[in-house]
Design a protein around this motif. Structure first.
Motif, PDB file in Angstrom:
ATOM      1  N   PHE A  21       0.665  -1.027  -0.077  1.00 52.31           N
ATOM      2  CA  PHE A  21      -0.165  -0.063   0.123  1.00 52.31           C
ATOM      3  C   PHE A  21       0.791   1.228   0.011  1.00 52.31           C
ATOM      4  N   TYR A  22       2.001   1.364   0.803  1.00 51.28           N
ATOM      5  CA  TYR A  22       2.718   2.561   0.939  1.00 51.28           C
ATOM      6  C   TYR A  22       3.670   2.769  -0.360  1.00 51.28           C
ATOM      7  N   LEU A  23       3.832   1.681  -0.813  1.00 54.01           N
ATOM      8  CA  LEU A  23       4.806   1.724  -2.261  1.00 54.01           C
ATOM      9  C   LEU A  23       3.803   2.395  -3.094  1.00 54.01           C
ATOM     10  N   ILE A  24       2.660   2.195  -3.176  1.00 57.77           N
ATOM     11  CA  ILE A  24       1.852   2.673  -4.225  1.00 57.77           C
ATOM     12  C   ILE A  24       1.597   4.321  -3.714  1.00 57.77           C
ATOM     13  N   ILE A  25       1.464   4.442  -2.520  1.00 55.30           N
ATOM     14  CA  ILE A  25       1.448   5.943  -1.918  1.00 55.30           C
ATOM     15  C   ILE A  25       2.595   6.739  -2.610  1.00 55.30           C
ATOM     16  N   VAL A  26       3.670   6.307  -2.300  1.00 54.55           N
ATOM     17  CA  VAL A  26       4.953   6.758  -2.642  1.00 54.55           C
ATOM     18  C   VAL A  26       4.970   7.158  -4.084  1.00 54.55           C
ATOM     19  N   LEU A 103       1.645   6.904  12.217  1.00 54.36           N
ATOM     20  CA  LEU A 103       3.058   7.304  12.343  1.00 54.36           C
ATOM     21  C   LEU A 103       3.707   7.566  10.903  1.00 54.36           C
ATOM     22  N   ILE A 104       3.208   6.548   9.995  1.00 50.90           N
ATOM     23  CA  ILE A 104       4.074   6.481   8.747  1.00 50.90           C
ATOM     24  C   ILE A 104       3.121   7.880   7.975  1.00 50.90           C
ATOM     25  N   ASP A 105       1.901   7.798   8.129  1.00 49.80           N
ATOM     26  CA  ASP A 105       1.168   8.868   7.322  1.00 49.80           C
ATOM     27  C   ASP A 105       1.586  10.187   7.836  1.00 49.80           C
ATOM     28  N   LYS A 106       2.249  10.281   8.996  1.00 50.98           N
ATOM     29  CA  LYS A 106       2.199  11.611   9.524  1.00 50.98           C
ATOM     30  C   LYS A 106       3.893  11.911   8.961  1.00 50.98           C
ATOM     31  N   ALA A 107       4.643  10.902   9.149  1.00 53.56           N
ATOM     32  CA  ALA A 107       6.111  11.178   8.311  1.00 53.56           C
ATOM     33  C   ALA A 107       5.955  11.367   6.866  1.00 53.56           C
ATOM     34  N   VAL A 109       3.461  12.831   5.385  1.00 51.36           N
ATOM     35  CA  VAL A 109       3.125  14.549   5.553  1.00 51.36           C
ATOM     36  C   VAL A 109       4.217  15.623   5.896  1.00 51.36           C
ATOM     37  N   LEU A 110       4.903  15.321   6.679  1.00 49.74           N
ATOM     38  CA  LEU A 110       6.039  16.172   7.227  1.00 49.74           C
ATOM     39  C   LEU A 110       7.094  16.032   6.273  1.00 49.74           C
ATOM     40  N   LEU A 111       7.365  14.917   5.823  1.00 42.38           N
ATOM     41  CA  LEU A 111       8.606  14.873   4.829  1.00 42.38           C
ATOM     42  C   LEU A 111       8.080  15.760   3.182  1.00 42.38           C
ATOM     43  N   ASP A 112       6.819  15.503   2.992  1.00 45.44           N
ATOM     44  CA  ASP A 112       6.315  16.213   1.867  1.00 45.44           C
ATOM     45  C   ASP A 112       6.331  17.754   1.861  1.00 45.44           C
ATOM     46  N   LYS A 113       5.942  18.068   3.168  1.00 50.00           N
ATOM     47  CA  LYS A 113       5.762  19.581   3.414  1.00 50.00           C
ATOM     48  C   LYS A 113       7.243  19.948   3.223  1.00 50.00           C
ATOM     49  N   LEU A 114       8.226  19.304   4.012  1.00 47.65           N
ATOM     50  CA  LEU A 114       9.667  19.781   3.948  1.00 47.65           C
ATOM     51  C   LEU A 114      10.207  19.789   2.575  1.00 47.65           C
ATOM     52  N   ALA A 115       9.910  18.811   1.497  1.00 42.58           N
ATOM     53  CA  ALA A 115      10.309  18.820   0.429  1.00 42.58           C
ATOM     54  C   ALA A 115       9.632  19.998  -0.469  1.00 42.58           C
ATOM     55  N   SER A 116       8.327  20.411  -0.090  1.00 39.35           N
ATOM     56  CA  SER A 116       7.852  21.389  -0.916  1.00 39.35           C
ATOM     57  C   SER A 116       8.412  22.721  -0.425  1.00 39.35           C
ATOM     58  N   GLY A 117       8.647  22.858   0.826  1.00 37.79           N
ATOM     59  CA  GLY A 117       9.298  24.234   1.405  1.00 37.79           C
ATOM     60  C   GLY A 117      10.455  24.482   1.015  1.00 37.79           C
ATOM     61  N   ILE A 140      -4.336  26.719  16.713  1.00 38.43           N
ATOM     62  CA  ILE A 140      -3.096  25.961  17.805  1.00 38.43           C
ATOM     63  C   ILE A 140      -1.836  26.119  17.166  1.00 38.43           C
ATOM     64  N   THR A 141      -0.961  25.365  18.092  1.00 38.83           N
ATOM     65  CA  THR A 141       0.373  25.375  17.622  1.00 38.83           C
ATOM     66  C   THR A 141       0.469  24.183  16.636  1.00 38.83           C
ATOM     67  N   THR A 142       1.496  24.478  15.813  1.00 40.05           N
ATOM     68  CA  THR A 142       1.627  23.336  14.702  1.00 40.05           C
ATOM     69  C   THR A 142       2.128  22.162  15.473  1.00 40.05           C
ATOM     70  N   PHE A 143       2.877  22.143  16.728  1.00 34.88           N
ATOM     71  CA  PHE A 143       3.095  20.813  17.439  1.00 34.88           C
ATOM     72  C   PHE A 143       1.710  20.295  17.999  1.00 34.88           C
ATOM     73  N   GLN A 144       0.813  21.059  18.244  1.00 37.25           N
ATOM     74  CA  GLN A 144      -0.330  20.695  18.941  1.00 37.25           C
ATOM     75  C   GLN A 144      -1.351  19.994  17.898  1.00 37.25           C
ATOM     76  N   MET A 145      -1.243  20.659  16.903  1.00 39.26           N
ATOM     77  CA  MET A 145      -1.746  20.146  15.538  1.00 39.26           C
ATOM     78  C   MET A 145      -1.443  18.655  15.230  1.00 39.26           C
ATOM     79  N   HIS A 146       0.067  18.421  15.151  1.00 40.60           N
ATOM     80  CA  HIS A 146       0.336  17.340  14.678  1.00 40.60           C
ATOM     81  C   HIS A 146       0.152  16.070  15.902  1.00 40.60           C
ATOM     82  N   ILE A 147      -0.048  16.539  17.029  1.00 38.35           N
ATOM     83  CA  ILE A 147      -0.159  15.643  17.933  1.00 38.35           C
ATOM     84  C   ILE A 147      -1.508  15.086  18.177  1.00 38.35           C
TER      85      ILE A 147
END
Length: 254
Positions: A21-26, A103-107, A109-117, A140-147
């Motif tokens: 599934f995650y290979l397809i998503i990537v 956790l994988i989905d969150k990672a 999202v964070l990596l994709d936003k970092l790459a775009s930034g 709310i803060t970004t940290f709180q949003m991610h939690i």
């Protein structure tokens, strides 16, 4: 010892499908980045957008839940593992899968936003949490949003895989005509009979009540994700409780 075996077997049963599934998503993400990169290079102001992708994870887990009962049930019964041990192992597996995939989905999202930034690409990537609770995210803060979104996804994923698991056990136990009755009766009741009764008898009150109940249960209007977290976790408890009631009396079928 049997619980450890039951847990490891059922978790391994999910692992291959999750990797695929995650290979397809990537691959989809890479294609989006390539498309947006080409658009930016050619001075075409075409942003790429992938909203609520974690909803696809929930749907995947629902389907996974539909497909992971019969084989493991037969194998464990044949090897002397009790139904209670198998069930507890399944509960632990679902919790583990929910946490790992959240956790994988969150990672991602964070990596994709970092790459775009750090690039000139205009790729808009939002989680389901960010889409539903846009107003709350702004305050709310970004940290709180991610939690909060992480906890939201864990409970969402657990509830969806438990729902699929319950349905497959129910169909396994039902006779042929019972399966047909549910397959036809439930959709007909929800999408034909209920709307007709609501329109003719209650003047829309039933649908209105359902909408208000869902709105409160998931905190849409008030932007309270804690309501959704409690609702999803309660769904997990209910579906697994019903599953246990079926499992402890179910007959092994060939």
């Amino acid at each position: 010892m049997n619980l450890k075996v039951a847990y490891k077997f059922q978790f391994a049963e999910h692992k291959k499908a999750i990797i695929q599934f995650y290979l397809i998503i990537v691959c989809i993400f890479l294609a989006l980045h390539i498309f947006v990169g080409i658009s930016v290079t050619n001075d075409n102001n075409v942003p790429g957008q992938f909203n609520g992708f974690d909803s696809s994870s929930a749907i995947f887990l629902f389907v996974l839940g539909l497909c992971t009962f019969k084989e493991s049930f037969h194998m464990m019964i044949q090897n002397g593992i009790s139904r209670k041990t198998m069930f507890i192992g399944k509960v632990l597996t679902m919790i583990s899968v929910g946490i790992v995939m959240a956790l994988i989905d969150k990672a991602i999202v964070l990596l994709d936003k970092l790459a775009s930034g750090v690039s000139s690409e205009m790729l808009i990537l939002q989680s389901l949490f960010e889409q539903i609770y846009q107003t709350r995210v702004e305050y709310i803060t970004t940290f709180q949003m991610h939690i909060e979104s992480l906890i939201f996804n864990i409970c969402l994923f657990m509830s969806f895989i438990a729902m699929g698991y319950f349905i497959t056990i129910l169909y396994y136990r039902l006779p042929k005509y019972g399966k047909i009755a549910i397959s036809i009766g439930v959709p007909a009741g929800l999408f034909i009979i209920l709307p007709v009764i609501d329109s003719i008898v209650t003047n829309g009150e039933i649908i209105h009540m359902i909408v208000n109940t869902l709105d409160f249960a998931f905190g849409f209007s008030n932007q309270t994700p804690s309501h959704a977290i409690i609702t999803f976790f309660s769904m997990f408890i209910v579906f697994m409780g019903l599953s246990w009631l079926l499992i402890k009396r179910i007959e092994v079928k060939e």
